[in-house]
Design a protein around this motif. Structure first.
Motif, PDB file in Angstrom:
ATOM      1  N   PHE A 154       0.826  -1.204   0.000  1.00 14.33           N
ATOM      2  CA  PHE A 154       0.000   0.000   0.000  1.00 14.33           C
ATOM      3  C   PHE A 154       0.865   1.261   0.000  1.00 14.33           C
ATOM      4  CE2 PHE A 154      -3.834  -2.338   2.071  1.00 14.33           C
ATOM      5  CZ  PHE A 154      -3.984  -3.077   0.908  1.00 14.33           C
ATOM      6  N   ALA A 155       2.034   1.215   0.642  1.00 13.95           N
ATOM      7  CA  ALA A 155       2.956   2.356   0.580  1.00 13.95           C
ATOM      8  C   ALA A 155       3.433   2.569  -0.854  1.00 13.95           C
ATOM      9  CB  ALA A 155       4.140   2.138   1.516  1.00 13.95           C
ATOM     10  N   ALA A 156       3.726   1.467  -1.569  1.00 18.58           N
ATOM     11  CA  ALA A 156       4.142   1.581  -2.974  1.00 18.58           C
ATOM     12  C   ALA A 156       3.002   2.091  -3.843  1.00 18.58           C
ATOM     13  CB  ALA A 156       4.630   0.224  -3.478  1.00 18.58           C
ATOM     14  N   MET A 157       1.777   1.627  -3.572  1.00 19.98           N
ATOM     15  CA  MET A 157       0.612   2.118  -4.321  1.00 19.98           C
ATOM     16  C   MET A 157       0.396   3.607  -4.065  1.00 19.98           C
ATOM     17  SD  MET A 157      -0.855  -0.242  -6.211  1.00 19.98           S
ATOM     18  CE  MET A 157      -2.509   0.365  -6.474  1.00 19.98           C
ATOM     19  N   ASP A 158       0.520   4.030  -2.805  1.00 14.70           N
ATOM     20  CA  ASP A 158       0.374   5.451  -2.473  1.00 14.70           C
ATOM     21  C   ASP A 158       1.430   6.277  -3.210  1.00 14.70           C
ATOM     22  OD1 ASP A 158      -1.739   4.929  -0.781  1.00 14.70           O
ATOM     23  OD2 ASP A 158      -0.539   4.998   1.048  1.00 14.70           O
ATOM     24  N   GLY A 159       2.633   5.743  -3.277  1.00 21.02           N
ATOM     25  CA  GLY A 159       3.699   6.461  -3.980  1.00 21.02           C
ATOM     26  C   GLY A 159       3.435   6.596  -5.466  1.00 21.02           C
ATOM     27  N   ARG A 160       2.853   5.578  -6.080  1.00 27.08           N
ATOM     28  CA  ARG A 160       2.636   5.612  -7.532  1.00 27.08           C
ATOM     29  C   ARG A 160       1.329   6.299  -7.917  1.00 27.08           C
ATOM     30  NH1 ARG A 160       1.866   1.915 -12.233  1.00 27.08           N
ATOM     31  NH2 ARG A 160       2.011   3.464 -13.875  1.00 27.08           N
ATOM     32  N   PHE A 161       0.252   6.034  -7.183  1.00 28.87           N
ATOM     33  CA  PHE A 161      -1.069   6.521  -7.585  1.00 28.87           C
ATOM     34  C   PHE A 161      -1.649   7.582  -6.662  1.00 28.87           C
ATOM     35  CE2 PHE A 161      -0.738   2.250  -9.412  1.00 28.87           C
ATOM     36  CZ  PHE A 161      -0.950   2.549 -10.749  1.00 28.87           C
ATOM     37  N   GLY A 162      -0.891   8.061  -5.703  1.00 30.49           N
ATOM     38  CA  GLY A 162      -1.406   9.065  -4.778  1.00 30.49           C
ATOM     39  C   GLY A 162      -2.076   8.414  -3.584  1.00 30.49           C
ATOM     40  N   ALA A 163      -2.429   9.230  -2.616  1.00 30.28           N
ATOM     41  CA  ALA A 163      -3.000   8.709  -1.374  1.00 30.28           C
ATOM     42  C   ALA A 163      -4.325   8.005  -1.626  1.00 30.28           C
ATOM     43  CB  ALA A 163      -3.187   9.856  -0.391  1.00 30.28           C
ATOM     44  N   ARG A 164      -4.612   7.009  -0.802  1.00 29.07           N
ATOM     45  CA  ARG A 164      -5.890   6.298  -0.879  1.00 29.07           C
ATOM     46  C   ARG A 164      -7.024   7.248  -0.525  1.00 29.07           C
ATOM     47  NH1 ARG A 164      -3.708   1.905   3.101  1.00 29.07           N
ATOM     48  NH2 ARG A 164      -1.997   3.352   3.068  1.00 29.07           N
ATOM     49  N   ARG A 165      -8.181   7.011  -1.117  1.00 34.46           N
ATOM     50  CA  ARG A 165      -9.357   7.832  -0.842  1.00 34.46           C
ATOM     51  C   ARG A 165     -10.521   6.936  -0.453  1.00 34.46           C
ATOM     52  NH1 ARG A 165      -7.400  12.359  -2.854  1.00 34.46           N
ATOM     53  NH2 ARG A 165      -6.669  12.640  -4.950  1.00 34.46           N
ATOM     54  N   LYS A 166     -11.379   7.486   0.381  1.00 36.52           N
ATOM     55  CA  LYS A 166     -12.638   6.802   0.727  1.00 36.52           C
ATOM     56  C   LYS A 166     -13.686   7.233  -0.289  1.00 36.52           C
ATOM     57  CE  LYS A 166     -12.649   4.817   4.998  1.00 36.52           C
ATOM     58  NZ  LYS A 166     -12.995   3.466   5.215  1.00 36.52           N
ATOM     59  N   LEU A 167     -14.108   6.300  -1.117  1.00 31.10           N
ATOM     60  CA  LEU A 167     -15.140   6.597  -2.113  1.00 31.10           C
ATOM     61  C   LEU A 167     -16.165   5.478  -2.092  1.00 31.10           C
ATOM     62  CD1 LEU A 167     -12.973   7.808  -5.108  1.00 31.10           C
ATOM     63  CD2 LEU A 167     -14.517   9.204  -3.749  1.00 31.10           C
ATOM     64  N   ALA A 168     -17.409   5.835  -2.090  1.00 29.42           N
ATOM     65  CA  ALA A 168     -18.515   4.871  -2.128  1.00 29.42           C
ATOM     66  C   ALA A 168     -18.382   3.822  -1.025  1.00 29.42           C
ATOM     67  CB  ALA A 168     -18.588   4.211  -3.499  1.00 29.42           C
ATOM     68  N   GLY A 169     -17.918   4.240   0.159  1.00 34.34           N
ATOM     69  CA  GLY A 169     -17.889   3.348   1.299  1.00 34.34           C
ATOM     70  C   GLY A 169     -16.685   2.426   1.394  1.00 34.34           C
ATOM     71  N   TYR A 170     -15.724   2.534   0.494  1.00 33.80           N
ATOM     72  CA  TYR A 170     -14.528   1.705   0.629  1.00 33.80           C
ATOM     73  C   TYR A 170     -13.290   2.513   0.268  1.00 33.80           C
ATOM     74  CZ  TYR A 170     -15.124   1.076  -4.418  1.00 33.80           C
ATOM     75  OH  TYR A 170     -15.283   1.282  -5.752  1.00 33.80           O
ATOM     76  N   GLU A 171     -12.134   2.002   0.702  1.00 36.52           N
ATOM     77  CA  GLU A 171     -10.883   2.703   0.511  1.00 36.52           C
ATOM     78  C   GLU A 171     -10.164   2.149  -0.723  1.00 36.52           C
ATOM     79  OE1 GLU A 171      -7.482   3.943   3.641  1.00 36.52           O
ATOM     80  OE2 GLU A 171      -7.775   1.806   3.384  1.00 36.52           O
ATOM     81  N   GLY A 172      -9.499   3.019  -1.462  1.00 37.55           N
ATOM     82  CA  GLY A 172      -8.751   2.551  -2.619  1.00 37.55           C
ATOM     83  C   GLY A 172      -8.101   3.680  -3.381  1.00 37.55           C
ATOM     84  N   TRP A 173      -7.713   3.380  -4.632  1.00 41.46           N
ATOM     85  CA  TRP A 173      -7.000   4.355  -5.467  1.00 41.46           C
ATOM     86  C   TRP A 173      -7.778   4.606  -6.752  1.00 41.46           C
ATOM     87  CZ3 TRP A 173      -4.794   0.323  -2.886  1.00 41.46           C
ATOM     88  CH2 TRP A 173      -3.840   0.644  -1.925  1.00 41.46           C
ATOM     89  N   ARG A 174      -7.606   5.802  -7.290  1.00 38.01           N
ATOM     90  CA  ARG A 174      -8.213   6.154  -8.566  1.00 38.01           C
ATOM     91  C   ARG A 174      -7.211   5.900  -9.684  1.00 38.01           C
ATOM     92  NH1 ARG A 174     -12.501   9.854  -9.104  1.00 38.01           N
ATOM     93  NH2 ARG A 174     -13.476  10.371  -7.131  1.00 38.01           N
ATOM     94  N   GLY A 175      -7.729   5.491 -10.851  1.00 35.20           N
ATOM     95  CA  GLY A 175      -6.914   5.402 -12.046  1.00 35.20           C
ATOM     96  C   GLY A 175      -5.940   4.238 -12.098  1.00 35.20           C
ATOM     97  N   VAL A 176      -6.316   3.090 -11.536  1.00 34.89           N
ATOM     98  CA  VAL A 176      -5.429   1.932 -11.506  1.00 34.89           C
ATOM     99  C   VAL A 176      -6.039   0.799 -12.324  1.00 34.89           C
ATOM    100  CG1 VAL A 176      -4.241   0.258 -10.050  1.00 34.89           C
ATOM    101  CG2 VAL A 176      -4.715   2.554  -9.185  1.00 34.89           C
ATOM    102  N   ALA A 177      -5.223   0.169 -13.194  1.00 33.70           N
ATOM    103  CA  ALA A 177      -5.662  -1.001 -13.959  1.00 33.70           C
ATOM    104  C   ALA A 177      -4.952  -2.229 -13.389  1.00 33.70           C
ATOM    105  CB  ALA A 177      -5.315  -0.820 -15.428  1.00 33.70           C
ATOM    106  N   LEU A 178      -5.728  -3.207 -12.919  1.00 28.03           N
ATOM    107  CA  LEU A 178      -5.168  -4.412 -12.308  1.00 28.03           C
ATOM    108  C   LEU A 178      -5.131  -5.595 -13.285  1.00 28.03           C
ATOM    109  CD1 LEU A 178      -6.823  -4.437  -8.782  1.00 28.03           C
ATOM    110  CD2 LEU A 178      -4.490  -3.830  -9.376  1.00 28.03           C
ATOM    111  N   ASN A 179      -5.060  -5.317 -14.562  1.00 25.98           N
ATOM    112  CA  ASN A 179      -5.090  -6.406 -15.557  1.00 25.98           C
ATOM    113  C   ASN A 179      -3.729  -7.061 -15.739  1.00 25.98           C
ATOM    114  OD1 ASN A 179      -3.813  -4.326 -16.791  1.00 25.98           O
ATOM    115  ND2 ASN A 179      -5.152  -4.221 -18.576  1.00 25.98           N
ATOM    116  N   ASP A 180      -2.812  -6.889 -14.825  1.00 21.21           N
ATOM    117  CA  ASP A 180      -1.445  -7.434 -14.943  1.00 21.21           C
ATOM    118  C   ASP A 180      -1.427  -8.910 -14.631  1.00 21.21           C
ATOM    119  OD1 ASP A 180       1.681  -7.129 -13.365  1.00 21.21           O
ATOM    120  OD2 ASP A 180       1.294  -7.090 -15.488  1.00 21.21           O
TER     121      ASP A 180
END
Length: 180
Positions: A154-180
């Motif tokens: 999560f520290a690496a995700m915060d570094g790459r995609f910015g701080a986590r945000r609470k949206l629609a009742g859950y925490e996460g990141w904007r603009g991430v594609a997990l198709n890897d």
């Protein structure tokens, strides 16, 4: 990794161990020669010289590391794998300061760098990121442990995609594609 290197370079490692053993025995004999009488001293020096000659005659196939490096890698790996989550995270953070160690270890930041980006309206949950990481890097996730692994990931995700945000009742990141 250390076990894989030991298997792949077994002839080189065995030859190196044989050479080291002959050198060690020659050193022991020379130490004993210092305490021996004059006649025995000459024989012991001769025996030590023949052992050193035999050690020099051992042909070692090429390997990209020394025996001491492999033993150090074994020590570090066993320390990390047997450490509790907090200690393992601390060891990994120390090790990540050294570029030579970072590449073979593949910390979570390496996986995060490979993630694609999507429009900023897409939002991915932290639980989905952790599940994708565990699926892509099972050995690394298992060795880090859940607590330490999530903290590092999560520290690496915060570094790459910015701080986590609470949206629609859950925490996460904007603009991430997990198709890897």
């Amino acid at each position: 990794m250390a076990a894989g290197l030991r298997w792949y370079y077994a002839p080189a490692i065995e030859a190196g161990e044989r050479r080291a053993e002959l050198e060690r025995r020659a050193g022991t004999i020379e130490t004993n020669a210092l305490l021996a009488e004059a006649q025995a001293r000459a024989l012991l020096h001769q025996e030590a010289a023949s052992l050193r000659h035999a050690a020099a005659a051992v042909t070692t196939p090429p390997a990209p590391f020394t025996l001491k490096t492999l033993q150090s890698l074994d020590t570090v790996a066993s320390e990390i794998l047997s450490a509790p989550d907090g200690r393992a995270t601390h060891l990994l953070s120390l090790a990540s300061q050294f570029d030579a160690f970072r590449a073979p270890l593949r910390d979570p930041a390496e996986w995060v760098k490979r993630l694609g980006s999507v429009p900023h309206s897409v939002h991915v949950r932290t639980s989905a990121v952790w599940e994708a990481f565990c699926a892509a890097e099972p050995v690394l996730a298992r060795s880090l442990g859940t607590t330490g692994g999530k903290r590092a990931l999560f520290a690496a995700m915060d570094g790459r995609f910015g701080a986590r945000r609470k949206l629609a009742g859950y925490e996460g990141w904007r603009g991430v594609a997990l198709n890897d």
